[in-house]
Motif scaffolding. Structure first.
Motif, PDB file in Angstrom:
ATOM      1  N   GLY A  33       0.805  -1.228   0.000  1.00 45.64           N
ATOM      2  CA  GLY A  33       0.000   0.000   0.000  1.00 45.64           C
ATOM      3  C   GLY A  33       0.829   1.265   0.000  1.00 45.64           C
ATOM      4  O   GLY A  33       0.307   2.351   0.253  1.00 45.64           O
ATOM      5  N   ARG A  34       2.102   1.162  -0.254  1.00 46.71           N
ATOM      6  CA  ARG A  34       2.962   2.342  -0.292  1.00 46.71           C
ATOM      7  C   ARG A  34       3.474   2.534  -1.734  1.00 46.71           C
ATOM      8  O   ARG A  34       2.875   3.218  -2.517  1.00 46.71           O
ATOM      9  CB  ARG A  34       4.134   2.202   0.687  1.00 46.71           C
ATOM     10  CG  ARG A  34       3.889   2.767   2.059  1.00 46.71           C
ATOM     11  CD  ARG A  34       2.754   2.088   2.795  1.00 46.71           C
ATOM     12  NE  ARG A  34       2.571   2.634   4.144  1.00 46.71           N
ATOM     13  CZ  ARG A  34       1.601   2.286   4.940  1.00 46.71           C
ATOM     14  NH1 ARG A  34       0.691   1.409   4.553  1.00 46.71           N
ATOM     15  NH2 ARG A  34       1.486   2.822   6.142  1.00 46.71           N
ATOM     16  N   GLY A  35       4.575   1.872  -2.072  1.00 44.73           N
ATOM     17  CA  GLY A  35       5.169   2.084  -3.386  1.00 44.73           C
ATOM     18  C   GLY A  35       4.333   1.495  -4.509  1.00 44.73           C
ATOM     19  O   GLY A  35       3.360   0.766  -4.295  1.00 44.73           O
ATOM     20  N   GLY A  36       4.738   1.835  -5.735  1.00 45.26           N
ATOM     21  CA  GLY A  36       4.047   1.314  -6.909  1.00 45.26           C
ATOM     22  C   GLY A  36       4.839   0.246  -7.619  1.00 45.26           C
ATOM     23  O   GLY A  36       4.430  -0.243  -8.667  1.00 45.26           O
ATOM     24  N   MET A  41       3.267  -3.752  -4.913  1.00 50.12           N
ATOM     25  CA  MET A  41       1.922  -4.022  -5.419  1.00 50.12           C
ATOM     26  C   MET A  41       1.505  -5.463  -5.104  1.00 50.12           C
ATOM     27  O   MET A  41       0.354  -5.730  -4.766  1.00 50.12           O
ATOM     28  CB  MET A  41       1.865  -3.763  -6.923  1.00 50.12           C
ATOM     29  CG  MET A  41       2.019  -2.296  -7.316  1.00 50.12           C
ATOM     30  SD  MET A  41       0.709  -1.233  -6.645  1.00 50.12           S
ATOM     31  CE  MET A  41      -0.630  -1.596  -7.764  1.00 50.12           C
ATOM     32  N   ALA A  44       0.580  -5.523  -1.495  1.00 49.79           N
ATOM     33  CA  ALA A  44      -0.744  -4.901  -1.308  1.00 49.79           C
ATOM     34  C   ALA A  44      -1.852  -5.849  -1.734  1.00 49.79           C
ATOM     35  O   ALA A  44      -2.906  -5.936  -1.096  1.00 49.79           O
ATOM     36  CB  ALA A  44      -0.822  -3.593  -2.096  1.00 49.79           C
ATOM     37  N   GLU A  45      -1.585  -6.571  -2.804  1.00 50.27           N
ATOM     38  CA  GLU A  45      -2.594  -7.534  -3.299  1.00 50.27           C
ATOM     39  C   GLU A  45      -2.837  -8.633  -2.266  1.00 50.27           C
ATOM     40  O   GLU A  45      -3.971  -9.030  -2.007  1.00 50.27           O
ATOM     41  CB  GLU A  45      -2.092  -8.133  -4.603  1.00 50.27           C
ATOM     42  CG  GLU A  45      -3.131  -8.869  -5.408  1.00 50.27           C
ATOM     43  CD  GLU A  45      -4.100  -7.934  -6.113  1.00 50.27           C
ATOM     44  OE1 GLU A  45      -5.309  -8.137  -5.915  1.00 50.27           O
ATOM     45  OE2 GLU A  45      -3.671  -7.003  -6.808  1.00 50.27           O
ATOM     46  N   TYR A  48      -4.874  -7.315   0.557  1.00 51.42           N
ATOM     47  CA  TYR A  48      -6.278  -7.213   0.127  1.00 51.42           C
ATOM     48  C   TYR A  48      -6.941  -8.601   0.139  1.00 51.42           C
ATOM     49  O   TYR A  48      -8.084  -8.749   0.580  1.00 51.42           O
ATOM     50  CB  TYR A  48      -6.358  -6.590  -1.268  1.00 51.42           C
ATOM     51  CG  TYR A  48      -7.777  -6.492  -1.769  1.00 51.42           C
ATOM     52  CD1 TYR A  48      -8.661  -5.543  -1.249  1.00 51.42           C
ATOM     53  CD2 TYR A  48      -8.259  -7.377  -2.728  1.00 51.42           C
ATOM     54  CE1 TYR A  48      -9.981  -5.476  -1.674  1.00 51.42           C
ATOM     55  CE2 TYR A  48      -9.569  -7.314  -3.160  1.00 51.42           C
ATOM     56  CZ  TYR A  48     -10.427  -6.356  -2.636  1.00 51.42           C
ATOM     57  OH  TYR A  48     -11.727  -6.300  -3.064  1.00 51.42           O
ATOM     58  N   ARG A  51      -7.835  -9.405   3.522  1.00 50.26           N
ATOM     59  CA  ARG A  51      -9.004  -8.620   3.962  1.00 50.26           C
ATOM     60  C   ARG A  51     -10.306  -9.258   3.452  1.00 50.26           C
ATOM     61  O   ARG A  51     -11.293  -9.347   4.184  1.00 50.26           O
ATOM     62  CB  ARG A  51      -8.872  -7.191   3.418  1.00 50.26           C
ATOM     63  CG  ARG A  51      -9.351  -6.125   4.348  1.00 50.26           C
ATOM     64  CD  ARG A  51      -9.168  -4.745   3.771  1.00 50.26           C
ATOM     65  NE  ARG A  51      -7.820  -4.247   3.696  1.00 50.26           N
ATOM     66  CZ  ARG A  51      -7.126  -3.772   4.716  1.00 50.26           C
ATOM     67  NH1 ARG A  51      -7.676  -3.727   5.913  1.00 50.26           N
ATOM     68  NH2 ARG A  51      -5.895  -3.340   4.563  1.00 50.26           N
ATOM     69  N   THR A  52     -10.288  -9.689   2.204  1.00 45.65           N
ATOM     70  CA  THR A  52     -11.501 -10.321   1.673  1.00 45.65           C
ATOM     71  C   THR A  52     -11.738 -11.688   2.329  1.00 45.65           C
ATOM     72  O   THR A  52     -12.884 -12.088   2.529  1.00 45.65           O
ATOM     73  CB  THR A  52     -11.431 -10.486   0.141  1.00 45.65           C
ATOM     74  OG1 THR A  52     -10.272 -11.225  -0.194  1.00 45.65           O
ATOM     75  CG2 THR A  52     -11.390  -9.144  -0.556  1.00 45.65           C
ATOM     76  N   GLY A 228      -0.110   5.788   3.218  1.00 43.15           N
ATOM     77  CA  GLY A 228       0.158   5.536   1.803  1.00 43.15           C
ATOM     78  C   GLY A 228      -0.940   6.057   0.905  1.00 43.15           C
ATOM     79  O   GLY A 228      -0.929   5.826  -0.296  1.00 43.15           O
ATOM     80  N   SER A 229      -1.897   6.779   1.487  1.00 42.02           N
ATOM     81  CA  SER A 229      -3.016   7.317   0.702  1.00 42.02           C
ATOM     82  C   SER A 229      -3.263   8.769   1.110  1.00 42.02           C
ATOM     83  O   SER A 229      -3.011   9.149   2.257  1.00 42.02           O
ATOM     84  CB  SER A 229      -4.280   6.488   0.953  1.00 42.02           C
ATOM     85  OG  SER A 229      -4.595   6.456   2.327  1.00 42.02           O
ATOM     86  N   ASP A 242      -8.142   2.787   5.951  1.00 46.17           N
ATOM     87  CA  ASP A 242      -6.968   3.650   6.159  1.00 46.17           C
ATOM     88  C   ASP A 242      -7.057   4.482   7.437  1.00 46.17           C
ATOM     89  O   ASP A 242      -6.033   4.761   8.077  1.00 46.17           O
ATOM     90  CB  ASP A 242      -6.775   4.574   4.953  1.00 46.17           C
ATOM     91  CG  ASP A 242      -6.563   3.796   3.659  1.00 46.17           C
ATOM     92  OD1 ASP A 242      -7.239   2.764   3.490  1.00 46.17           O
ATOM     93  OD2 ASP A 242      -5.727   4.206   2.848  1.00 46.17           O
TER      94      ASP A 242
ATOM     95  N   MET B  14      -8.596  -2.090  -5.379  1.00 45.23           N
ATOM     96  CA  MET B  14      -8.698  -3.540  -5.594  1.00 45.23           C
ATOM     97  C   MET B  14     -10.138  -4.022  -5.466  1.00 45.23           C
ATOM     98  O   MET B  14     -10.573  -4.908  -6.191  1.00 45.23           O
ATOM     99  CB  MET B  14      -7.783  -4.277  -4.617  1.00 45.23           C
ATOM    100  CG  MET B  14      -6.323  -4.082  -4.984  1.00 45.23           C
ATOM    101  SD  MET B  14      -5.187  -4.676  -3.746  1.00 45.23           S
ATOM    102  CE  MET B  14      -3.642  -4.076  -4.421  1.00 45.23           C
ATOM    103  N   ARG B  31      -0.463   2.317  -9.439  1.00 50.85           N
ATOM    104  CA  ARG B  31      -0.125   3.466  -8.598  1.00 50.85           C
ATOM    105  C   ARG B  31      -0.266   4.714  -9.462  1.00 50.85           C
ATOM    106  O   ARG B  31       0.169   4.706 -10.627  1.00 50.85           O
ATOM    107  CB  ARG B  31       1.308   3.309  -8.090  1.00 50.85           C
ATOM    108  CG  ARG B  31       1.765   4.361  -7.123  1.00 50.85           C
ATOM    109  CD  ARG B  31       1.252   4.121  -5.741  1.00 50.85           C
ATOM    110  NE  ARG B  31       1.893   5.040  -4.795  1.00 50.85           N
ATOM    111  CZ  ARG B  31       1.536   5.173  -3.546  1.00 50.85           C
ATOM    112  NH1 ARG B  31       0.534   4.479  -3.058  1.00 50.85           N
ATOM    113  NH2 ARG B  31       2.160   6.006  -2.746  1.00 50.85           N
ATOM    114  N   CYS B  41       0.418   9.470  -4.294  1.00 48.89           N
ATOM    115  CA  CYS B  41       0.048   8.647  -3.142  1.00 48.89           C
ATOM    116  C   CYS B  41      -1.413   8.221  -3.189  1.00 48.89           C
ATOM    117  O   CYS B  41      -2.137   8.323  -2.195  1.00 48.89           O
ATOM    118  CB  CYS B  41       0.344   9.347  -1.817  1.00 48.89           C
ATOM    119  SG  CYS B  41       2.077   9.292  -1.392  1.00 48.89           S
ATOM    120  N   TYR B  43      -4.170   5.434  -5.751  1.00 42.71           N
ATOM    121  CA  TYR B  43      -4.170   4.332  -6.709  1.00 42.71           C
ATOM    122  C   TYR B  43      -5.205   4.586  -7.786  1.00 42.71           C
ATOM    123  O   TYR B  43      -6.220   5.267  -7.545  1.00 42.71           O
ATOM    124  CB  TYR B  43      -4.458   3.010  -5.986  1.00 42.71           C
ATOM    125  CG  TYR B  43      -3.288   2.612  -5.118  1.00 42.71           C
ATOM    126  CD1 TYR B  43      -2.341   1.708  -5.571  1.00 42.71           C
ATOM    127  CD2 TYR B  43      -3.105   3.197  -3.869  1.00 42.71           C
ATOM    128  CE1 TYR B  43      -1.244   1.378  -4.788  1.00 42.71           C
ATOM    129  CE2 TYR B  43      -2.009   2.878  -3.087  1.00 42.71           C
ATOM    130  CZ  TYR B  43      -1.080   1.958  -3.553  1.00 42.71           C
ATOM    131  OH  TYR B  43       0.007   1.648  -2.788  1.00 42.71           O
TER     132      TYR B  43
END
Lengths: 379, 72
Positions: A33-36, A41, A44-45, A48, A51-52, A228-229, A242, B14, B31, B41, B43
């Motif tokens: 949830g920070r870098g791209g 990524m 982050a996936e 997620y 979480r689901t 990160g957002s 968040d 997502m 991103r 910052c 998505y």
């Protein structure tokens, strides 16, 4: 070591949990949830997906309603301190852990008051009446454990929460000892906030827990910082999750929790519950037949108890028995107050505590046989 | 037109992608590049087909779109 301290944390962890944590630590130590970049990524996936997995497990449509925390205590603190304001009143049960008792006690400094509703073992109607009798004009929240972490007694949380909604009172359930053992369907319940431990009946690593927000009253933020957002904004984001997830998360733990839930689903909640409670029933019957053993509850019937058994030996303090079990017999149990003085007050064990036995999905009849044999020798 | 929507967090992006996938709309989480100033910052979701319908689906599911660049 025979491990019967699964109320504190389950051990061992399932192989898929251990393998996942090790592999991620080795191969994917990137901040979700920070870098791209590709690794971030991917991380982050995976968060997620976790979480689901949690939202599906508790029948919640929107995974953003799942907030990952360090433990159940943090989740409870977010709700209690984020919802209650000066002048509010909160009701807690007489079996609450210090994770609930200490925050509400602390809030007295802010002008919040609380009442304790006595739980009547074996009589849900009376328990419900006790909650009803505690309701005041300014009651804002009820916090109630799903099951006692000391005596295994299951509380009628469905009825308690439904009662609260009749009065417009928010409800928060501490499912630290029940998640993974008792089915919890948030879509068809009046639970507004569900607080869970990830490392007990859900078999995740320690340092995992979650708050699931099942209503439109969002607590104030608990810890502010980077998410990160929306980083241009000086204010904490309003959006979930968040709002409550500042700072680097326990990435490997969160994914390990997902794997733990997959393990529980593969075994089946009902199967795990029946197996563990059968072991507790066996221990209850055999320990109960020994002259010097004191038991504190009725027979642990299916549906009314979770697999937690407390006992004492008549002429010994609980800590001594726990120490002897560990040192002489290689059996791990928990002794003392189990961070739940209110529960001990209700059973008059505040001064001596209890010896607590909690099996897991990996426990066997041989483990119980060893425990019973050891107690026979100690007494 | 890039057919890109900007969302407030990785979780929301997502979730949006999964909701669209259930309706047969293909998309990809990225991103945000930052070319839109406050877009840094956050998505975005690159939507490959049925863009306008996708926007309606996201709105219908209370997914807040904080920026967009695509067909109307």
């Amino acid at each position: 070591m025979i491990y019967l301290d699964n109320g504190a944390t389950t051990s061992p962890k399932p192989g898929n949990v251990v393998n996942s944590v090790c592999a991620l630590t080795r191969n994917l130590s990137a901040n979700p949830g920070r870098g791209g970049h590709r690794l971030a990524m991917k991380a982050a996936e995976l968060v997620y997906n976790a979480r689901t997995t949690v939202s599906d497990f508790f029948s919640v449509d929107d995974p953003s309603r799942v907030v990952f925390t360090l433990n159940c205590t943090t989740a409870l603190n977010i709700v209690i301190k984020g919802v209650l304001k000066k002048g509010d009143h909160v009701i807690i049960s007489g079996y609450e852990h210090n994770a609930v008792l200490r925050p509400v006690e602390k809030l007295k400094e802010r002008g919040v008051t609380y009442s304790v509703a006595e739980v009547v073992e074996g009589d849900d109607d009376k328990t419900l009446d006790n909650f009803r009798n505690c309701i005041k004009q300014n009651t804002r929240l009820v916090v109630c454990t799903h099951a006692s972490n000391v005596f295994g007694i299951k509380l009628p949380v469905g009825r308690i929460c439904a009662l609260c909604h009749q009065y417009g009172i928010l409800t928060c359930v501490d499912a630290a000892q029940s998640a993974g053992l008792l089915p919890i369907d948030l879509k068809n319940s009046s639970i507004d906030y569900l607080c869970i431990a990830g490392h007990k009946g859900l078999y995740g690593p320690m340092g995992t827990g979650a708050l699931i927000i099942n209503c439109d009253v969002i607590p104030d933020s608990f810890v502010e910082g980077g998410t990160g957002s929306n980083s241009y904004d000086y204010n904490q984001p309003e959006i979930l999750p968040d709002r409550f997830e500042s700072g680097t998360p326990n990435f490997t733990g969160i994914v390990g929790l997902m794997k733990g839930i997959e393990f529980v689903k593969s075994r089946g909640i009902e199967n795990i519950y029946r197996k563990e409670l059968s072991l507790v029933q066996n221990a209850y019957e055999r320990l109960g037949s020994m002259k010097n053993v004191i038991l504190y509850t009725g027979y642990p019937e299916f549906g009314s108890y979770v697999p937690v058994l407390s006992f004492n030996l008549a002429d010994k303090d609980s800590e001594s028995v726990g120490e002897l079990l560990s040192r002489r017999f290689g059996i791990a149990v928990r002794a003392g107050l189990h961070c739940a003085p209110l529960a001990h007050k209700s059973k008059n064990t505040l001064d001596i505590g209890t010896v607590r036995v909690v099996p897991s999905a990996f426990s066997t009849q041989n483990d119980i046989n060893a425990l019973v044999s050891a107690i026979f020798k100690i007494k | 037109m890039d057919n890109v929507v900007q969302l407030s967090s990785a979780t929301h992006a997502m979730r949006a992608r999964d909701l669209l996938r259930k309706r047969g709309i293909r998309s990809e989480v990225r991103r945000v590049s930052g070319k839109k100033g406050r877009g840094v910052c956050s998505y975005s979701l690159k939507i490959y087909n049925r863009f306008d319908e996708a926007i309606e689906i996201l709105r219908g599911n209370n997914i807040r779109i904080v920026g967009r660049d695509g067909a109307q």
